[in-house]
Design a protein around this motif. Structure first.
Motif, PDB file in Angstrom:
ATOM      1  N   LEU A  75     140.848  65.719 -17.279  1.00  0.00           N
ATOM      2  CA  LEU A  75     141.879  65.859 -16.238  1.00  0.00           C
ATOM      3  C   LEU A  75     143.256  65.578 -16.837  1.00  0.00           C
ATOM      4  O   LEU A  75     144.213  66.344 -16.630  1.00  0.00           O
ATOM      5  CB  LEU A  75     141.588  64.898 -15.074  1.00  0.00           C
TER       6      LEU A  75
ATOM      7  N   GLY B 140     149.551  71.492 -19.102  1.00  0.00           N
ATOM      8  CA  GLY B 140     150.361  72.256 -18.162  1.00  0.00           C
ATOM      9  C   GLY B 140     151.849  72.030 -18.335  1.00  0.00           C
ATOM     10  O   GLY B 140     152.668  72.824 -17.866  1.00  0.00           O
ATOM     11  N   TYR B 141     152.239  70.926 -19.007  1.00  0.00           N
ATOM     12  CA  TYR B 141     153.659  70.585 -19.141  1.00  0.00           C
ATOM     13  C   TYR B 141     154.216  70.833 -20.537  1.00  0.00           C
ATOM     14  O   TYR B 141     155.368  70.537 -20.797  1.00  0.00           O
ATOM     15  CB  TYR B 141     153.893  69.128 -18.736  1.00  0.00           C
TER      16      TYR B 141
ATOM     17  N   ALA C  93     143.933  76.230 -19.395  1.00  0.00           N
ATOM     18  CA  ALA C  93     143.535  75.642 -18.105  1.00  0.00           C
ATOM     19  C   ALA C  93     142.099  76.030 -17.757  1.00  0.00           C
ATOM     20  O   ALA C  93     141.303  75.189 -17.323  1.00  0.00           O
ATOM     21  CB  ALA C  93     144.485  76.091 -17.004  1.00  0.00           C
TER      22      ALA C  93
ATOM     23  N   ALA D 103     138.726  73.751 -17.411  1.00  0.00           N
ATOM     24  CA  ALA D 103     138.026  73.767 -16.115  1.00  0.00           C
ATOM     25  C   ALA D 103     136.543  74.103 -16.303  1.00  0.00           C
ATOM     26  O   ALA D 103     135.674  73.464 -15.702  1.00  0.00           O
ATOM     27  CB  ALA D 103     138.681  74.771 -15.174  1.00  0.00           C
TER      28      ALA D 103
ATOM     29  N   VAL E 127     152.365  68.628  -8.265  1.00  0.00           N
ATOM     30  CA  VAL E 127     151.374  68.286  -9.289  1.00  0.00           C
ATOM     31  C   VAL E 127     150.880  66.837  -9.135  1.00  0.00           C
ATOM     32  O   VAL E 127     149.678  66.590  -9.244  1.00  0.00           O
ATOM     33  CB  VAL E 127     151.905  68.555 -10.710  1.00  0.00           C
TER      34      VAL E 127
ATOM     35  N   THR F  58     147.043  66.093  -8.829  1.00  0.00           N
ATOM     36  CA  THR F  58     146.366  65.276  -9.846  1.00  0.00           C
ATOM     37  C   THR F  58     145.634  64.114  -9.189  1.00  0.00           C
ATOM     38  O   THR F  58     144.469  63.835  -9.498  1.00  0.00           O
ATOM     39  CB  THR F  58     147.384  64.734 -10.873  1.00  0.00           C
TER      40      THR F  58
ATOM     41  N   THR G 112     142.552  65.369  -7.563  1.00  0.00           N
ATOM     42  CA  THR G 112     141.507  65.687  -8.540  1.00  0.00           C
ATOM     43  C   THR G 112     140.821  64.407  -8.979  1.00  0.00           C
ATOM     44  O   THR G 112     139.590  64.324  -9.032  1.00  0.00           O
ATOM     45  CB  THR G 112     142.101  66.405  -9.768  1.00  0.00           C
TER      46      THR G 112
ATOM     47  N   ILE H  71     133.383  71.017  -8.106  1.00  0.00           N
ATOM     48  CA  ILE H  71     133.563  72.096  -9.093  1.00  0.00           C
ATOM     49  C   ILE H  71     134.590  73.120  -8.593  1.00  0.00           C
ATOM     50  O   ILE H  71     135.448  73.569  -9.347  1.00  0.00           O
ATOM     51  CB  ILE H  71     132.206  72.777  -9.405  1.00  0.00           C
TER      52      ILE H  71
ATOM     53  N   ILE I  26     137.838  71.703  -9.213  1.00  0.00           N
ATOM     54  CA  ILE I  26     138.121  71.684 -10.657  1.00  0.00           C
ATOM     55  C   ILE I  26     138.804  72.998 -11.061  1.00  0.00           C
ATOM     56  O   ILE I  26     139.658  73.019 -11.945  1.00  0.00           O
ATOM     57  CB  ILE I  26     136.816  71.445 -11.461  1.00  0.00           C
ATOM     58  N   PHE I  27     138.440  74.113 -10.409  1.00  0.00           N
ATOM     59  CA  PHE I  27     139.092  75.393 -10.709  1.00  0.00           C
ATOM     60  C   PHE I  27     140.363  75.591  -9.888  1.00  0.00           C
ATOM     61  O   PHE I  27     141.345  76.154 -10.375  1.00  0.00           O
ATOM     62  CB  PHE I  27     138.117  76.556 -10.480  1.00  0.00           C
TER      63      PHE I  27
ATOM     64  N   PHE J  34     142.532  73.364  -8.794  1.00  0.00           N
ATOM     65  CA  PHE J  34     143.663  72.529  -9.225  1.00  0.00           C
ATOM     66  C   PHE J  34     144.497  73.185 -10.338  1.00  0.00           C
ATOM     67  O   PHE J  34     145.688  73.416 -10.150  1.00  0.00           O
ATOM     68  CB  PHE J  34     143.162  71.133  -9.610  1.00  0.00           C
ATOM     69  N   PRO J  35     143.909  73.549 -11.489  1.00  0.00           N
ATOM     70  CA  PRO J  35     144.759  74.171 -12.509  1.00  0.00           C
ATOM     71  C   PRO J  35     145.277  75.547 -12.093  1.00  0.00           C
ATOM     72  O   PRO J  35     146.424  75.885 -12.384  1.00  0.00           O
ATOM     73  CB  PRO J  35     143.847  74.282 -13.741  1.00  0.00           C
ATOM     74  N   LEU J  36     144.453  76.334 -11.391  1.00  0.00           N
ATOM     75  CA  LEU J  36     144.865  77.704 -11.078  1.00  0.00           C
ATOM     76  C   LEU J  36     145.967  77.764 -10.032  1.00  0.00           C
ATOM     77  O   LEU J  36     146.771  78.689 -10.023  1.00  0.00           O
ATOM     78  CB  LEU J  36     143.657  78.530 -10.624  1.00  0.00           C
TER      79      LEU J  36
ATOM     80  N   LEU K  93     148.821  74.075 -11.709  1.00  0.00           N
ATOM     81  CA  LEU K  93     149.279  73.812 -13.078  1.00  0.00           C
ATOM     82  C   LEU K  93     149.805  75.022 -13.839  1.00  0.00           C
ATOM     83  O   LEU K  93     150.844  74.936 -14.479  1.00  0.00           O
ATOM     84  CB  LEU K  93     148.136  73.178 -13.885  1.00  0.00           C
ATOM     85  N   ILE K  94     149.074  76.144 -13.795  1.00  0.00           N
ATOM     86  CA  ILE K  94     149.466  77.252 -14.672  1.00  0.00           C
ATOM     87  C   ILE K  94     150.834  77.796 -14.274  1.00  0.00           C
ATOM     88  O   ILE K  94     151.209  77.791 -13.110  1.00  0.00           O
ATOM     89  CB  ILE K  94     148.420  78.389 -14.712  1.00  0.00           C
TER      90      ILE K  94
ATOM     91  N   ARG L 268     153.704  76.540 -15.293  1.00  0.00           N
ATOM     92  CA  ARG L 268     154.723  75.521 -15.216  1.00  0.00           C
ATOM     93  C   ARG L 268     155.715  75.603 -16.367  1.00  0.00           C
ATOM     94  O   ARG L 268     155.352  76.015 -17.453  1.00  0.00           O
ATOM     95  CB  ARG L 268     154.058  74.144 -15.238  1.00  0.00           C
TER      96      ARG L 268
END
Lengths: 107, 275
Positions: free
Chosen positions: A26, A33-34, A47, A51, B82, B86, B89, B261, B264-265, B267-269, B272-273, B275
């Motif tokens: 995590l 991401g940063y 990412a 995951a 974020v 976070t 998550t 799960i 888990i997908f 959160f980043p999608l 995060l992506i 940024r």
């Protein structure tokens, strides 16, 4: 489904170890991401890789698939295999639409 | 006597007298406990595969539109928090751990311990939902809910501040230029009309609300089932029951890990992506 439906008690360390891995991943995914000036596609690849990694250890250790019979493997595997088919064909469709000789997917 | 032996004895006693007590573990349609447990698990896995494809279809649609409108979606990404993502998550991963511990306690017939870990899982799920409530409220406040009063105003303002969007006028027509500012120099990658920008960021928030909303609904359903299981475990503890069927907890565990799960997908999608 350890040993065909027998209850199989795993050591606590299996779960603790999994939790630490999940927490580490995590942190890794947020930090990644940063990072400045990472191309968009690479950010998505990083990412998604993390995951998939996280999901795999949840499936293997928390959902006990690692210790399960072949039938559970088959079901778990089938789910993700169908998902891949759906993603692959859907993308093939949308990517190839502009190749068609008529007005399809607008650019 | 081991747990397995205890359970087998309980099963034998229960089938030997020819009656099926309501608190008996083995259903009459099954020959053995192993057969029953395997059937339960396969049924649950079939449901999980179905859930993977259910969420998978929405992920596919999201991936296609993000691929198509990557600049618009990236600017919309910036409106998601974020830190809250976070934290959520973290909370959900931890709840998966406590759930796994609850299943372990159930297999050992330690009812009180099982109730304790189920309660922790319930608590974390609650924290997740409270965070979601605050997150959603903020989106509504900024008119980012893709309903009647949707406005891309907040996205535009934020993007301008970061130097990733510029307003230009040509022949009396307003346009947004999407790009990047480096060393005070703005480079435009794409030009869109304000209407197009509004529609495409609205699409992003449509995906955001549908995906996190359906996921939240799953968390809520999980909380109800976990609540029932806590009650069951406490009753088993009060009755001093030597052996209880652990399969309901095991199956709820599988469901709960699936919910984890999906997040888990998500959160980043979503957060995060880009940024």
């Amino acid at each position: 489904m350890a040993g065909h439906g027998e209850s199989h008690v795993h050591p606590v360390s299996l779960y603790t170890r999994t939790l630490w891995w999940l927490m580490a991943l995590l942190v890794a995914t947020v930090v990644a991401g940063y990072i400045p000036n990472v191309p968009n596609w690479l950010g998505v690849v990083i990412a998604l890789t993390i995951a998939v990694w996280k999901a795999t250890i949840v499936i293997m250790n928390f959902m006990h698939v690692r210790y399960s019979g072949k039938l559970a493997w088959l079901f778990a595997g089938a789910g993700f295999f169908w998902l891949l088919i759906m993603l692959a064909f859907a993308f093939a469709d949308y990517v190839s639409r502009p190749w068609e000789p008529f007005n399809g997917w607008p650019e | 006597m081991s747990v397995q032996e205890l359970q087998k004895t309980a099963t034998l006693e229960h089938t030997a007298d020819g009656h099926h007590h309501s608190d008996g573990i083995l259903g009459e349609q099954f020959e053995t406990l192993e057969q029953q447990n395997t059937s339960y698990l396969i049924g649950m896995w079939a449901f999980i595969v179905q859930e993977v494809l259910f969420f998978g279809a929405i992920f596919t649609a999201y991936a296609i539109y993000r691929f198509k409108y990557v600049l618009e979606f990236t600017l919309a990404h910036h409106e998601l928090s974020v830190p809250i993502g976070t934290l959520n998550t973290f909370v959900l991963l931890f709840s998966s751990y406590t759930m796994a511990r609850a299943v372990r306690a159930a297999m050992q017939n330690r009812h009180k311990k099982q109730a304790f870990y189920l309660f922790l899982t319930f608590l974390f799920a609650g924290v997740f939902m409270v965070n979601k409530y605050f997150e959603y409220s903020a989106k509504f406040e900024h008119h980012l809910f893709p309903g009647g009063d949707y406005s891309a105003h907040a996205v535009v303002e934020h993007a301008q501040k970061m130097g990733e969007l510029r307003e230009v006028e040509e022949n009396g027509q307003k346009f947004y230029e999407l790009g990047k500012t480096r060393d005070g120099q703005f480079t435009a990658f794409k030009r869109v009309t304000p209407q197009e920008f509004e529609q495409r960021t609205r699409l992003f928030f449509g995906f955001y609300f549908v995906m996190t909303g359906l996921h939240g609904l799953h968390v809520l359903i999980g909380m109800i089932i976990i609540g029932i299981l806590i009650g069951r475990a406490l009753i088993d503890h009060a009755k001093n029951k030597p052996v209880a069927d652990f399969m309901p907890v095991e199956m709820t565990g599988l469901y709960w890990h699936l919910v984890d799960i999906v997040w888990i997908f998500l959160f980043p999608l979503l957060y995060l992506i880009g940024r």
